[in-house]
Design a protein around this motif. Structure first.
Motif, PDB file in Angstrom:
ATOM      1  N   ALA A  31      -3.076   1.768  -4.407  1.00  0.00           N
ATOM      2  CA  ALA A  31      -3.986   2.685  -3.730  1.00  0.00           C
ATOM      3  C   ALA A  31      -5.212   1.945  -3.228  1.00  0.00           C
ATOM      4  O   ALA A  31      -5.694   2.199  -2.112  1.00  0.00           O
ATOM      5  N   ARG A  32      -5.737   1.021  -4.023  1.00  0.00           N
ATOM      6  CA  ARG A  32      -6.887   0.235  -3.575  1.00  0.00           C
ATOM      7  C   ARG A  32      -6.490  -0.721  -2.457  1.00  0.00           C
ATOM      8  O   ARG A  32      -7.306  -1.042  -1.586  1.00  0.00           O
ATOM      9  N   ARG A  33      -5.246  -1.193  -2.490  1.00  0.00           N
ATOM     10  CA  ARG A  33      -4.767  -2.046  -1.400  1.00  0.00           C
ATOM     11  C   ARG A  33      -4.729  -1.256  -0.103  1.00  0.00           C
ATOM     12  O   ARG A  33      -4.964  -1.811   0.987  1.00  0.00           O
ATOM     13  N   THR A  34      -4.464   0.032  -0.178  1.00  0.00           N
ATOM     14  CA  THR A  34      -4.446   0.885   1.004  1.00  0.00           C
ATOM     15  C   THR A  34      -5.860   1.106   1.529  1.00  0.00           C
ATOM     16  O   THR A  34      -6.110   1.013   2.738  1.00  0.00           O
ATOM     17  N   ASP A  35      -6.784   1.422   0.629  1.00  0.00           N
ATOM     18  CA  ASP A  35      -8.178   1.626   1.028  1.00  0.00           C
ATOM     19  C   ASP A  35      -9.061   1.309  -0.177  1.00  0.00           C
ATOM     20  O   ASP A  35      -9.106   2.079  -1.136  1.00  0.00           O
ATOM     21  N   ASN A  36      -9.749   0.191  -0.099  1.00  0.00           N
ATOM     22  CA  ASN A  36     -10.571  -0.253  -1.224  1.00  0.00           C
ATOM     23  C   ASN A  36     -12.000   0.272  -1.156  1.00  0.00           C
ATOM     24  O   ASN A  36     -12.813  -0.036  -2.020  1.00  0.00           O
ATOM     25  N   GLY A  39       0.815  -1.214   0.000  1.00  0.00           N
ATOM     26  CA  GLY A  39       0.000   0.000   0.000  1.00  0.00           C
ATOM     27  C   GLY A  39       0.845   1.258   0.000  1.00  0.00           C
ATOM     28  O   GLY A  39       2.076   1.227  -0.113  1.00  0.00           O
ATOM     29  N   ILE A  40       0.155   2.371   0.135  1.00  0.00           N
ATOM     30  CA  ILE A  40       0.789   3.696   0.163  1.00  0.00           C
ATOM     31  C   ILE A  40       0.681   4.219   1.588  1.00  0.00           C
ATOM     32  O   ILE A  40      -0.425   4.415   2.105  1.00  0.00           O
ATOM     33  N   HIS A  41       1.821   4.423   2.231  1.00  0.00           N
ATOM     34  CA  HIS A  41       1.863   4.700   3.657  1.00  0.00           C
ATOM     35  C   HIS A  41       2.260   6.153   3.919  1.00  0.00           C
ATOM     36  O   HIS A  41       3.191   6.673   3.289  1.00  0.00           O
ATOM     37  N   GLU A  42       1.582   6.749   4.873  1.00  0.00           N
ATOM     38  CA  GLU A  42       1.921   8.091   5.332  1.00  0.00           C
ATOM     39  C   GLU A  42       2.572   7.957   6.703  1.00  0.00           C
ATOM     40  O   GLU A  42       1.963   7.458   7.655  1.00  0.00           O
ATOM     41  N   LYS A  72      -8.934   9.627   1.616  1.00  0.00           N
ATOM     42  CA  LYS A  72      -8.193  10.365   0.606  1.00  0.00           C
ATOM     43  C   LYS A  72      -6.738   9.925   0.659  1.00  0.00           C
ATOM     44  O   LYS A  72      -6.066  10.056   1.666  1.00  0.00           O
ATOM     45  N   ILE A  73      -6.278   9.385  -0.456  1.00  0.00           N
ATOM     46  CA  ILE A  73      -4.890   8.920  -0.562  1.00  0.00           C
ATOM     47  C   ILE A  73      -4.130   9.901  -1.421  1.00  0.00           C
ATOM     48  O   ILE A  73      -4.557  10.233  -2.539  1.00  0.00           O
ATOM     49  N   LYS A  74      -3.007  10.378  -0.916  1.00  0.00           N
ATOM     50  CA  LYS A  74      -2.232  11.373  -1.647  1.00  0.00           C
ATOM     51  C   LYS A  74      -1.672  10.779  -2.939  1.00  0.00           C
ATOM     52  O   LYS A  74      -1.157   9.660  -2.951  1.00  0.00           O
TER      53      LYS A  74
END
Length: 978
Positions: free
Chosen positions: A281-286, A216-219, A291-293
């Protein structure tokens, strides 16, 4: 799946593998029994029996025994044998598909348990289990750690302080909700070992850092080291295997793992960066609620840099003291080990060998263009420069464009062969909205690999000025003086090649005086050429080429065309770098498969060489030795000098209607001068009358076909008009060719008609062959160049039109042959049935595989069986035998040459790999750096590559398909770089 037969029972009953827990798992043998039911269908009974195959099993052909498929414990069975009934009406070869998936059959009854377990894991998994510290009601769970252990906040922070990309969930009393480690207060410190404290941490800009990982995309919250000994920020990221998106104030990074995975996926599945990034991005939040940057542009930039660095590392640029900037043109390309490379895998005195030995050292290349790999007119070289700059497979773009600009006004000469679009439409191909209409390439013709500096963009069509530059760029780097060039328009392209060479830059001119260059047309494409090209440019009839087909680029297009939809939207530099990387992967896969592919080829070549040698010997038993010696001298003379008469062409001109009509007209003129007049009409000669009838007959057939295709939407008036035309032609066609049987001129007129009908049949057969060749060519062009509904629909209409004309020619041939049969009863004509044979639907097929591969069967319509009717029957037969002997001799020689060529190529592969291992070993001390860790990394790579090459050599020399067992794994640095 094997049939059970008594003599093979010992082979089937192999000693079963004994597992560690033999008392828990028992080997199973799967048995299939076919049963014919009362309704005629077939049912396949599958049984699993413990232990060895029972000796009392019936050995009839309805039983099939698989190898041992596993163990009872593996399949979920405790004891006994298991029987499953599987309906099977499919062919025998497909039954294994239905019976082979025993684990699936065993799983079906357990689906509910699997589903219940997954439902259980949606909750906390277990009741009454607290945190490891003793906390009774822990709230946090890590999705990426092993097990379902729950943690309290303190333990979660302590355990995941150095696992910043793990996904964490918090139990809110009803369900798990996703949270970030950032929200729990986790801070990541760079520049120090785990557990060490930094006394001058510098937070990333805005306390906002994005890491693109495989899950995923991590903050996260990130601190750089600001100590006096700290490295620059991008190096601190690289030290923890995070690739920075920029070298100035980086705020985004991607893990090495995600870049490696995308790199490999882009090769295997041709997934685009857009699709891959948005799947993360979908793996981060499907759900689409968070809101994914967006870091897609940054990810694209990192991928492009990653590709380039991998290419530089594989080429040994990291070990060269001159560094990256000294990379030579074409140096980043993966070379073909089987092709000849002077100084690497050729003998030192190879150029001094006689021609009958030296031909094995020739370079085989194939030229082609691909109009799927177009690029839209977006961006420019200034905004999007290439990172390779001619160091890979593409030519150096700046010099290439300068050369094209100087010759932009040159017009390409027209084709003197058939109307090749590649020639005649090269200057008029639409380029609206496109910066490149496609690419031209030159490949290794025998091993399907792209050559260094052998790819260039096309601005219009397949113009000679483009292809000349690309070919010269690739060939000069290889420094070979014996070259066989395959090109689908070689018959036109080669004509003024040396004249055009004078206008080439001096550094790219091929040395014509000391080069032996031959030109060929690929075996599939050659069928669309005229007869002269099909003999003069054929791989089949030319010596010293083996069984090369020249179609190498076509096999590579199916692989690269899948990236066309994404590369056409890229800027010029990004597109070239992406295609360079894909071409490199294609070459690398070919290199790793050389051991298997060459073993397969040599086995096949030996078999066919033996069979064609025996076939030629059998044929020569039926021919006088004097004739064989005469024909052999003719073939060898043509092979030495192509200006000599071509032995693969018939010595007699073919019979045509036009030639027969002219001959009959001359004969009638001579009879009139002698006072002989057998005309039935004052204004029309006998042959003219018959010709008129035949023409009316053809018109009638065309109208009948048109009437049969009348649409339901046509008006009654249109239908009536067509019917009137058909009836009128029927009445007109009867009179001219009908003469009373008792008239003395009947035999002469019948002879005239027979000659015209015979020529008409041969013309119709030529039309059938022409339409078949045209249809094959259109199908090939459609598959290669046309995509989309509109283009496919237009192509289908053209194909249907050709098919209709082909069928009309078939009917014309059959109709004419029936007329010949009718006339034969009145005339003493014989022998023609061997030429004008019955034309079955199964006979109306393309040339087939015989002409391309020397295997299979060929329809009689392609045999050279008709000649000038004025020659004697013995002359015609002898000419047919001569042609067949020449072709049988050529097939025998080509397969024998293929065996020799393959053995030489296998030798070259082994020698090249040994040279490459020595080359890497020579880089051991080539570059010395002050940094001990960097020096250690350089040493690890050059030490591992020769070992990996040595393992590959063992596999190739052993001839094993899967290779021998390797005791020690190769260096991880090596496998990572490869």
């Amino acid at each position: 799946m094997r049939r059970c037969r008594a003599p093979k029972r010992q082979a089937i009953e192999r000693e079963p593998f004994v597992p560690h827990s033999a008392n828990l798992q028992r080997p199973l043998v799967r048995i299939h029994a076919a049963e014919i039911t009362t309704d005629g269908s077939t049912r396949l009974h599958t049984s699993y029996i413990e232990g060895r195959l029972p000796h009392d099993l019936p050995t009839n052909n309805t039983h099939f025994i698989d190898d041992e498929v596993g163990y009872a414990g593996d399949l979920g069975f405790d004891s006994g044998s298991i029987t499953e009934d599987i309906p099977c009406n499919a062919p025998l070869g497909k039954r294994k598909h239905f019976a082979a998936d025993a684990p699936l059959l065993a799983w079906i009854p357990e689906r509910q348990d699997f589903l219940d377990e997954m439902m259980r894991l949606n909750g906390r998994g277990s009741e009454g289990i607290g945190c490891q510290c003793g906390e009774v009601s822990p709230q946090f769970q890590c999705c990426d750690c092993f097990g379902v252990q729950m943690f309290c906040r303190a333990c979660m922070l302590r355990n995941h302080a150095y696992l910043p990309l793990h996904r964490v969930e918090m139990w809110n009393g009803s369900f798990f909700q996703h949270i970030t480690l950032k929200s729990l207060g986790v801070r990541i410190q760079l520049g120090h070992n785990s557990g060490d404290k930094c006394y001058n941490p510098v937070p990333s800009t805005g306390e906002d850092f994005i890491v693109i990982g495989l899950d995923g995309i991590h903050e996260i919250v990130l601190d750089f080291c600001g100590c006096a000994s700290a490295q620059v920020r991008y190096k601190q990221l690289l030290c923890v295997r995070w690739y920075p998106a920029t070298i100035l104030e980086p705020r985004t990074a991607a893990t090495f793992t995600v870049l490696q995975n995308f790199h490999l996926l882009s090769f295997k599945s041709k997934v685009s960066a857009y699709e891959f990034y948005h799947s993360l991005a979908r793996r981060t939040d499907n759900s689409g609620l968070s809101k994914i940057k967006d870091r897609y542009s940054a990810f694209m930039r990192m991928v492009r840099q990653w590709r380039n660095l991998k290419q530089l590392g594989r080429a040994g640029r990291g070990h060269d003291p001159a560094g990256v900037d000294a990379t030579a043109e074409g140096e980043l390309a993966v070379l073909c080990p089987a092709c000849p490379h002077p100084g690497k895998n050729l003998l030192p005195d190879w150029e001094e060998k006689p021609l009958f030995v030296r031909w094995k050292y020739a370079l085989f290349v194939a030229i082609d263009a691909n109009f799927r790999l177009k690029r839209k007119a977006v961006s420019c070289d200034t905004a999007d420069p290439s990172l390779n700059l001619g160091c890979g497979y593409f030519v150096r773009d700046s010099v290439y464009k300068s050369y094209l600009a100087d010759r932009a006004t040159e017009r390409q000469e027209r084709s003197t062969c058939v109307s090749h679009n590649a020639v005649n439409a090269a200057d008029v191909k639409s380029s609206r909205g496109l910066a490149a209409t496609g690419v031209g390439t030159i490949d290794c013709a025998r091993h399907d690999m792209k050559l260094p500096n052998g790819v260039g963009d096309l601005q219009k069509g397949e113009r000679y000025i483009n292809m000349d530059y690309i070919v010269c760029s690739a060939l000069l780097a290889l420094t070979m003086t014996m070259i066989n060039i395959s090109y689908d328009i070689a018959c036109q392209w080669h004509k003024k090649l040396w004249n055009r060479m004078e206008s080439m830059p001096e550094c790219l001119r091929l040395p014509s005086e000391c080069s032996l260059i031959r030109f060929f047309v690929p075996k599939f494409h050659i069928q669309a050429h005229i007869e002269k090209c099909r003999t003069n440019f054929s791989f089949n009839w030319s010596r010293y080429v083996g069984r090369t087909d020249g179609e190498a680029p076509e096999r590579g297009w199916s692989n690269i065309n899948r990236v066309a939809s994404s590369t056409k939207e890229m800027g010029p530099g990004t597109r070239r770098d992406t295609l360079n990387d894909h071409f490199g992967d294609w070459n690398w896969k070919k290199v790793t498969a050389l051991g298997r592919t060459m073993l397969k080829k040599i086995v096949e070549a030996v078999k066919w060489a033996r069979e064609h040698s025996e076939a030629l010997a059998e044929l020569e038993k039926t021919i006088q030795p004097a004739l064989i010696a005469e024909w052999k001298a003719e073939v060898e003379a043509w092979e030495e000098d192509n200006s000599c008469p071509n032995p693969f062409e018939s010595r007699f001109s073919p019979v045509t209607q036009a030639a027969v009509r002219l001959e009959l007209a001359k004969l009638e003129a001579q009879e009139l001068q002698a006072g002989i007049n057998v005309s039935l009409h004052t204004d029309v000669s006998p042959s003219g009358l018959i010709t008129l009838g035949i023409d009316l007959e053809d018109q009638q057939a065309r109208l009948r076909s048109k009437f049969a295709d009348v649409s339901l939407h046509d008006t009654d008036k249109q239908k009536a008009t067509l019917q009137t035309q058909v009836t009128s032609l029927q009445l007109r066609a009867v009179a001219p060719i009908t003469a009373p049987t008792e008239t003395p001129t009947d035999q002469k007129i019948a002879g005239y008609e027979w000659d015209l009908r015979y020529a008409q049949a041969l013309d119709a057969l030529d039309d059938v062959r022409s339409h078949l060749r045209l249809r094959s060519h259109i199908y090939m062009y459609k598959d290669k160049n046309i995509r989309g509904q509109a283009g496919s629909t237009r192509a289908k209409k053209i194909i249907d039109s050709v098919e209709s004309r082909k069928q009309a020619s078939v009917l014309k041939y059959r109709r004419t042959r029936n007329a010949l049969l009718s006339l034969t009863s009145r005339l003493e004509r014989c022998g023609w049935e061997t030429v004008v044979r019955p034309l079955l639907n199964s006979d109306v097929r393309p040339m087939g595989d015989m002409e391309r591969q020397g295997t299979g069967t060929i329809s009689w319509i392609w045999l050279e069986s008709h000649a000038d009717n004025s020659c004697t029957e013995n002359e015609r037969v002898q000419d047919c035998v001569r042609l067949e002997w020449c072709k049988a001799r050529a097939r025998k020689h080509r397969w024998s040459e293929e065996v020799e060529l393959l053995l030489e190529e296998m030798r070259r592969v082994l020698v090249f790999l040994k040279w490459q291992a020595a080359w890497w070993k020579g880089h051991e001390t080539l570059r010395m750096v002050d940094s001990m860790p960097t020096q250690e990394g350089l040493t690890a790579l050059w030490s591992g590559v020769p070992a990996l090459i040595a393992d590959g050599l063992d596999i190739m020399e052993s001839g094993e398909a899967d290779g021998p067992t390797i005791d020690a794994p190769p260096s991880s640095a090596v496998t990572d770089v490869l």
